[in-house]
Motif scaffolding. Structure first.
Motif, PDB file in Angstrom:
ATOM      1  N   PRO A 186     -11.712   3.816  -3.489  1.00 57.74           N
ATOM      2  CA  PRO A 186     -11.808   3.056  -2.131  1.00 57.74           C
ATOM      3  C   PRO A 186     -10.699   3.012  -1.322  1.00 57.74           C
ATOM      4  O   PRO A 186     -10.754   3.052  -0.150  1.00 57.74           O
ATOM      5  N   ALA A 187      -9.422   3.033  -1.911  1.00 67.74           N
ATOM      6  CA  ALA A 187      -8.249   3.019  -1.091  1.00 67.74           C
ATOM      7  C   ALA A 187      -8.110   4.390  -0.116  1.00 67.74           C
ATOM      8  O   ALA A 187      -7.868   4.368   0.822  1.00 67.74           O
ATOM      9  N   GLU A 189     -10.632   6.564   0.647  1.00 67.05           N
ATOM     10  CA  GLU A 189     -11.588   6.263   1.472  1.00 67.05           C
ATOM     11  C   GLU A 189     -11.430   5.678   2.773  1.00 67.05           C
ATOM     12  O   GLU A 189     -11.526   6.058   3.792  1.00 67.05           O
ATOM     13  N   ARG A 190     -10.657   4.548   2.416  1.00 60.19           N
ATOM     14  CA  ARG A 190     -10.596   3.694   3.682  1.00 60.19           C
ATOM     15  C   ARG A 190      -9.342   4.242   4.493  1.00 60.19           C
ATOM     16  O   ARG A 190      -9.594   4.476   5.618  1.00 60.19           O
ATOM     17  N   ALA A 191      -8.344   5.006   3.745  1.00 60.59           N
ATOM     18  CA  ALA A 191      -7.519   5.600   4.423  1.00 60.59           C
ATOM     19  C   ALA A 191      -7.688   6.847   5.270  1.00 60.59           C
ATOM     20  O   ALA A 191      -7.176   7.085   6.466  1.00 60.59           O
ATOM     21  N   LEU A 193     -10.336   6.998   6.751  1.00 64.38           N
ATOM     22  CA  LEU A 193     -11.295   6.869   8.139  1.00 64.38           C
ATOM     23  C   LEU A 193     -10.600   7.461   9.248  1.00 64.38           C
ATOM     24  O   LEU A 193     -11.571   7.994   9.932  1.00 64.38           O
ATOM     25  N   CYS A 246      -5.421  11.785   2.748  1.00 59.97           N
ATOM     26  CA  CYS A 246      -6.646  11.329   2.199  1.00 59.97           C
ATOM     27  C   CYS A 246      -7.828  12.134   2.652  1.00 59.97           C
ATOM     28  O   CYS A 246      -8.595  12.379   1.891  1.00 59.97           O
ATOM     29  N   ASN A 287     -18.673   6.645  -2.824  1.00 57.95           N
ATOM     30  CA  ASN A 287     -18.102   7.259  -1.687  1.00 57.95           C
ATOM     31  C   ASN A 287     -19.139   7.799  -0.608  1.00 57.95           C
ATOM     32  O   ASN A 287     -20.083   8.516  -0.890  1.00 57.95           O
TER      33      ASN A 287
END
Ligand code: KG4
Ligand code: ZN
Length: 346
Positions: A186-187, A189-191, A193, A246, A287
């Motif tokens: 999740p970290a 995936e967020r970064a 974006l 990322c 994801n």
């Protein structure tokens, strides 16, 4: 009656879980599903400590069982079948679950079924969506990565899998390399974006080779090299550098999973009259980019795509109860000699 009230137990990794599933010949229903995580116990050690996990399972299993029965508005006397993960996994935890299930079976005089944890994941789309056999399951988590052709509750053909890290493991390690928090998936995936996936070149391991095997440890190494190159040049990483790293990493994982899924469906189609449905399980299935890639492949093949809700994609006991029920209906029954197995290939 013909309806089973199944109590399932899961304790093979770092989640202590119990669930009640009711199963009639026509349909199944989750009456309760309790998952007691252990993250806080292992956080300080940077990974799961097997001894600590086993102790926590021993302390928490009966709590999970009580909660699951309470939420299902039942007592132990209403349970007609008990099933537990009997492997593969951390042996101390598996032993706790198997022993608890044996005690309940003996005390209540009800049948016992030991379930392979991977079979539990692989059968989940049947519990959530009633998916008929056959189908191809991509199991992608922190510990697993494999394609299975599922043709029955005890009929799995492994089409391929990772030869090193699981994707979730690669996400977690890569997040650590960038100073991002855990869990890494999740970290990242967020970064990713606001990242540019094309800025850094990431390999697409094993795509040049036939078959469904995969490799992810090289992606983590590529990330490390790119990170160090940027840091050496500029004296550190900006937020944008991290986002681009990322995005590139995530795109590479998604590309590999997408292309290998094409091959898995192609390979499975050879032995069947038409391409089978595609299903996914495991934490990495959360994801969005990876999920979208798989959905695209299902569309190309004109088959349905089933992704169970995340709470049933990750470790839980409802899948163990359900798998136990299907196996029992197929004639399987275990006794007090049921062994806990650290390794148990499907
Ligand atoms: O299935 P799971 O909960 O546990 C096992 O590994 O059995 O999967 C956890 C893994 C972790 O490695 C986590 O980083 C990864 O799934 N994960 C993700 C995402 N959410 C969880 N990976 C990529 N993108 C995500 N959104
Ligand atoms: Zn699992």
């Amino acid at each position: 009656t013909d309806t089973l009230a199944i109590l399932g137990l899961e304790s093979s990794c770092d989640d202590t879980a119990a669930a009640v599933v009711s199963m009639s010949p026509e349909s199944s229903e989750i009456l309760s599903s309790v998952v007691l995580g252990q993250d806080a116990l292992h956080d300080a050690y940077g990974g799961i400590v097997p001894e600590i996990a086993a102790r926590a399972h021993a302390e928490k299993l009966d709590v999970a069982v009580k909660q699951a029965l309470f939420k299902a508005n039942m007592t132990l006397g209403d349970v007609t079948l008990v099933s537990a993960t009997a492997g593969p996994g951390l042996i101390g935890g598996v032993l706790c679950g198997v022993t608890t299930a044996k005690a309940i079976a003996a005390a209540r005089r009800i049948p016992l079924v030991g379930v392979n944890h991977l079979a539990g994941h692989a059968l989940t789309p049947r519990l959530t969506d009633g998916l008929p056999y056959p189908y191809v399951m991509l199991l992608v988590s922190g510990g697993h990565c494999q394609f299975l052709l599922v043709e029955g509750c005890d009929d799995f053909t492994r089409l391929g899998g990772t030869i090193d890290d699981a994707p979730g493991e690669a996400f977690d390690k890569s997040a650590r390399l960038l100073g991002l928090g855990q869990p890494g998936g999740p970290a990242i995936e967020r970064a990713a974006l606001d990242g540019d996936a094309a800025r850094f070149r990431f390999p697409r391991p094993l795509l040049d080779r036939p078959g469904c095997d995969m490799s992810f440890s090289g992606l983590k190494t590529a990330l490390l090299r790119a990170r160090d190159a940027v840091a050496a040049e500029k004296g550190g990483l900006t937020r944008q550098d991290r986002a681009d790293l990322c995005a590139g990493f995530q795109r590479a994982v998604a590309d590999v999973l997408q292309e290998k899924t094409r091959r898995a469906l192609t390979e499975a189609s050879r032995t069947l009259s038409e391409p089978p449905a595609l299903a996914v399980a495991g934490g990495v299935a959360a994801n969005t980019e990876i999920r979208a890639g798989l959905e695209t492949v299902a569309g190309e093949f004109g088959v349905s795509f089933v992704a169970p809700p995340l709470s049933l994609c990750t470790d839980n006991a409802a899948m163990i109860a359900y798998a136990g029920g299907e196996l029992f209906r197929a004639g399987r029954i275990d006794d007090m000699t049921l062994a806990a197995r650290p390794r148990w290939p499907l």
